[in-house]
Motif scaffolding. Sequence first.
Motif, PDB file in Angstrom:
ATOM      1  N   ASP A   1      73.101  27.927  26.583  1.00  0.00           N
ATOM      2  CA  ASP A   1      73.203  27.751  27.718  1.00  0.00           C
ATOM      3  C   ASP A   1      74.082  26.300  28.967  1.00  0.00           C
ATOM      4  O   ASP A   1      74.717  26.069  30.013  1.00  0.00           O
ATOM      5  CB  ASP A   1      71.678  27.067  28.853  1.00  0.00           C
ATOM      6  N   ALA A   2      74.008  25.472  28.089  1.00  0.00           N
ATOM      7  CA  ALA A   2      74.449  24.334  28.421  1.00  0.00           C
ATOM      8  C   ALA A   2      76.163  24.443  28.418  1.00  0.00           C
ATOM      9  O   ALA A   2      77.318  23.813  29.034  1.00  0.00           O
ATOM     10  CB  ALA A   2      74.423  22.302  27.310  1.00  0.00           C
ATOM     11  N   PHE A   3      76.694  24.627  27.099  1.00  0.00           N
ATOM     12  CA  PHE A   3      78.197  25.270  26.992  1.00  0.00           C
ATOM     13  C   PHE A   3      78.201  26.388  28.015  1.00  0.00           C
ATOM     14  O   PHE A   3      79.741  26.045  28.473  1.00  0.00           O
ATOM     15  CB  PHE A   3      78.525  26.024  25.888  1.00  0.00           C
ATOM     16  N   TYR A   4      77.865  26.846  27.759  1.00  0.00           N
ATOM     17  CA  TYR A   4      78.053  27.892  29.672  1.00  0.00           C
ATOM     18  C   TYR A   4      77.707  27.079  31.170  1.00  0.00           C
ATOM     19  O   TYR A   4      78.723  27.482  32.130  1.00  0.00           O
ATOM     20  CB  TYR A   4      76.282  29.032  29.940  1.00  0.00           C
ATOM     21  N   THR A   5      77.269  26.298  31.704  1.00  0.00           N
ATOM     22  CA  THR A   5      77.081  25.211  32.106  1.00  0.00           C
ATOM     23  C   THR A   5      78.337  24.714  32.187  1.00  0.00           C
ATOM     24  O   THR A   5      78.722  24.086  33.323  1.00  0.00           O
ATOM     25  CB  THR A   5      75.751  24.292  32.279  1.00  0.00           C
ATOM     26  N   PHE A   6      78.893  23.977  31.627  1.00  0.00           N
ATOM     27  CA  PHE A   6      79.632  23.488  31.355  1.00  0.00           C
ATOM     28  C   PHE A   6      81.516  24.249  31.624  1.00  0.00           C
ATOM     29  O   PHE A   6      82.281  23.619  32.097  1.00  0.00           O
ATOM     30  CB  PHE A   6      80.076  22.668  30.214  1.00  0.00           C
ATOM     31  N   ALA A   7      80.712  25.844  30.569  1.00  0.00           N
ATOM     32  CA  ALA A   7      82.312  26.290  31.046  1.00  0.00           C
ATOM     33  C   ALA A   7      82.615  26.981  32.605  1.00  0.00           C
ATOM     34  O   ALA A   7      83.809  26.832  33.112  1.00  0.00           O
ATOM     35  CB  ALA A   7      81.999  27.587  30.459  1.00  0.00           C
ATOM     36  N   SER A   8      81.619  26.560  33.352  1.00  0.00           N
ATOM     37  CA  SER A   8      82.039  27.303  34.880  1.00  0.00           C
ATOM     38  C   SER A   8      81.629  25.900  35.100  1.00  0.00           C
ATOM     39  O   SER A   8      83.004  26.068  35.771  1.00  0.00           O
ATOM     40  CB  SER A   8      79.850  27.172  35.610  1.00  0.00           C
ATOM     41  N   ARG A   9      81.858  25.098  35.027  1.00  0.00           N
ATOM     42  CA  ARG A   9      82.281  23.562  36.096  1.00  0.00           C
ATOM     43  C   ARG A   9      84.147  23.977  35.610  1.00  0.00           C
ATOM     44  O   ARG A   9      84.685  23.416  36.430  1.00  0.00           O
ATOM     45  CB  ARG A   9      81.716  22.345  34.878  1.00  0.00           C
ATOM     46  N   TYR A  10      84.084  24.297  34.430  1.00  0.00           N
ATOM     47  CA  TYR A  10      85.396  24.057  34.444  1.00  0.00           C
ATOM     48  C   TYR A  10      86.519  24.665  35.038  1.00  0.00           C
ATOM     49  O   TYR A  10      87.695  25.966  34.271  1.00  0.00           O
ATOM     50  CB  TYR A  10      86.503  23.494  32.757  1.00  0.00           C
ATOM     51  N   SER A  11      85.109  26.318  35.025  1.00  0.00           N
ATOM     52  CA  SER A  11      85.941  28.040  34.683  1.00  0.00           C
ATOM     53  C   SER A  11      86.752  28.704  34.216  1.00  0.00           C
ATOM     54  O   SER A  11      87.923  28.772  34.507  1.00  0.00           O
ATOM     55  CB  SER A  11      86.822  27.498  36.168  1.00  0.00           C
ATOM     56  N   LEU A  12      85.770  28.243  32.927  1.00  0.00           N
ATOM     57  CA  LEU A  12      86.481  28.754  31.841  1.00  0.00           C
ATOM     58  C   LEU A  12      85.716  30.194  31.343  1.00  0.00           C
ATOM     59  O   LEU A  12      85.033  29.960  32.204  1.00  0.00           O
ATOM     60  CB  LEU A  12      86.103  27.653  30.291  1.00  0.00           C
ATOM     61  N   GLU A  13      86.314  31.075  30.477  1.00  0.00           N
ATOM     62  CA  GLU A  13      85.843  32.118  30.825  1.00  0.00           C
ATOM     63  C   GLU A  13      85.173  32.603  29.067  1.00  0.00           C
ATOM     64  O   GLU A  13      86.132  31.634  28.029  1.00  0.00           O
ATOM     65  CB  GLU A  13      87.423  33.180  30.174  1.00  0.00           C
ATOM     66  N   VAL A  14      83.869  32.756  29.008  1.00  0.00           N
ATOM     67  CA  VAL A  14      83.226  32.643  27.496  1.00  0.00           C
ATOM     68  C   VAL A  14      83.474  33.905  26.994  1.00  0.00           C
ATOM     69  O   VAL A  14      83.087  35.031  28.202  1.00  0.00           O
ATOM     70  CB  VAL A  14      81.884  31.901  27.856  1.00  0.00           C
ATOM     71  N   GLN A  15      83.002  34.368  25.946  1.00  0.00           N
ATOM     72  CA  GLN A  15      82.887  35.443  25.257  1.00  0.00           C
ATOM     73  C   GLN A  15      81.723  35.008  24.392  1.00  0.00           C
ATOM     74  O   GLN A  15      82.781  34.219  23.386  1.00  0.00           O
ATOM     75  CB  GLN A  15      84.163  36.236  24.788  1.00  0.00           C
ATOM     76  N   GLU A  16      80.769  35.774  23.865  1.00  0.00           N
ATOM     77  CA  GLU A  16      80.394  35.915  23.200  1.00  0.00           C
ATOM     78  C   GLU A  16      79.780  36.651  22.065  1.00  0.00           C
ATOM     79  O   GLU A  16      80.574  37.898  22.256  1.00  0.00           O
ATOM     80  CB  GLU A  16      78.814  35.646  23.426  1.00  0.00           C
ATOM     81  N   VAL A  17      80.152  36.424  20.900  1.00  0.00           N
ATOM     82  CA  VAL A  17      80.474  36.892  19.624  1.00  0.00           C
ATOM     83  C   VAL A  17      79.603  36.508  18.905  1.00  0.00           C
ATOM     84  O   VAL A  17      79.038  35.511  18.314  1.00  0.00           O
ATOM     85  CB  VAL A  17      81.701  36.077  18.912  1.00  0.00           C
ATOM     86  N   PRO A  18      78.686  37.761  18.823  1.00  0.00           N
ATOM     87  CA  PRO A  18      77.089  37.751  17.582  1.00  0.00           C
ATOM     88  C   PRO A  18      77.662  37.620  16.136  1.00  0.00           C
ATOM     89  O   PRO A  18      78.578  38.018  16.011  1.00  0.00           O
ATOM     90  CB  PRO A  18      77.277  39.374  18.158  1.00  0.00           C
ATOM     91  N   ALA A  19      77.054  37.197  15.471  1.00  0.00           N
ATOM     92  CA  ALA A  19      76.685  36.310  14.340  1.00  0.00           C
ATOM     93  C   ALA A  19      77.445  37.844  13.526  1.00  0.00           C
ATOM     94  O   ALA A  19      77.180  38.474  14.135  1.00  0.00           O
ATOM     95  CB  ALA A  19      75.809  36.469  13.511  1.00  0.00           C
ATOM     96  N   GLY A  20      78.077  37.410  12.528  1.00  0.00           N
ATOM     97  CA  GLY A  20      78.602  38.801  11.559  1.00  0.00           C
ATOM     98  C   GLY A  20      80.339  39.717  12.295  1.00  0.00           C
ATOM     99  O   GLY A  20      80.199  40.278  11.390  1.00  0.00           O
ATOM    100  N   GLU A  21      80.049  39.290  13.717  1.00  0.00           N
ATOM    101  CA  GLU A  21      81.293  39.774  14.472  1.00  0.00           C
ATOM    102  C   GLU A  21      82.436  39.535  13.934  1.00  0.00           C
ATOM    103  O   GLU A  21      83.029  38.012  14.210  1.00  0.00           O
ATOM    104  CB  GLU A  21      80.771  40.096  15.502  1.00  0.00           C
ATOM    105  N   PRO A  22      84.157  39.960  13.631  1.00  0.00           N
ATOM    106  CA  PRO A  22      84.930  39.213  13.955  1.00  0.00           C
ATOM    107  C   PRO A  22      85.058  38.293  14.966  1.00  0.00           C
ATOM    108  O   PRO A  22      85.196  38.939  16.060  1.00  0.00           O
ATOM    109  CB  PRO A  22      86.184  40.324  12.796  1.00  0.00           C
TER     110      PRO A  22
END
Length: 167
Positions: A57-78
């Motif tokens: 959640d903290a990473f998403y909050t800061f990403a939002s402040r900087y207008s950064l796109e985030v991709q979530e990658v589940p464990a084990g996924e390339p």
Amino acid sequence: AVVSTQSTGERFKSALRTMNRTLKKSTTVFFERSLATSHLQIQSVPVARFSVADIKDAFYTFASRYSLEVQEVPAGEPWKELIPAGCDYFLAEFENQDKLLFLCSNSARFPLQFGREVLASEVLLNMPRRVNWKSCQVSQEQEEYDVKEFRGHFQEFDPFKVDSDSD
């Protein structure tokens, strides 16, 4: 050689996770960045008293402040296949090995201290002076002491430790 280097890195990360859980009662956050340089670095930060969800959640909050796109990658996924050739990136990896991938566009400058900024924030470690690495410099003596302490703690968890009793 690349696979060997990756598996060596994963073994060290696993050992650091175990050490931090055992000795510091902390979850471990790794982050790496590859930003317009051949200098790739992976940092490991123990974060006490927070769940993976809280840290994400903290990473998403800061990403939002900087207008950064985030991709979530589940464990084990390339995840490396998600990075276009020549694209800079920032990757955060959590205790459960889920990852958040931030691709850096040419149109916007990625915040160089992003990982430190998130983890040192009031929400997590509450250590705002640690955002800038220059504020973290210590004396040579302190650095040598810290290294000795770390090596002493890590020895028990070192995946490449040679057992001296086996001679």
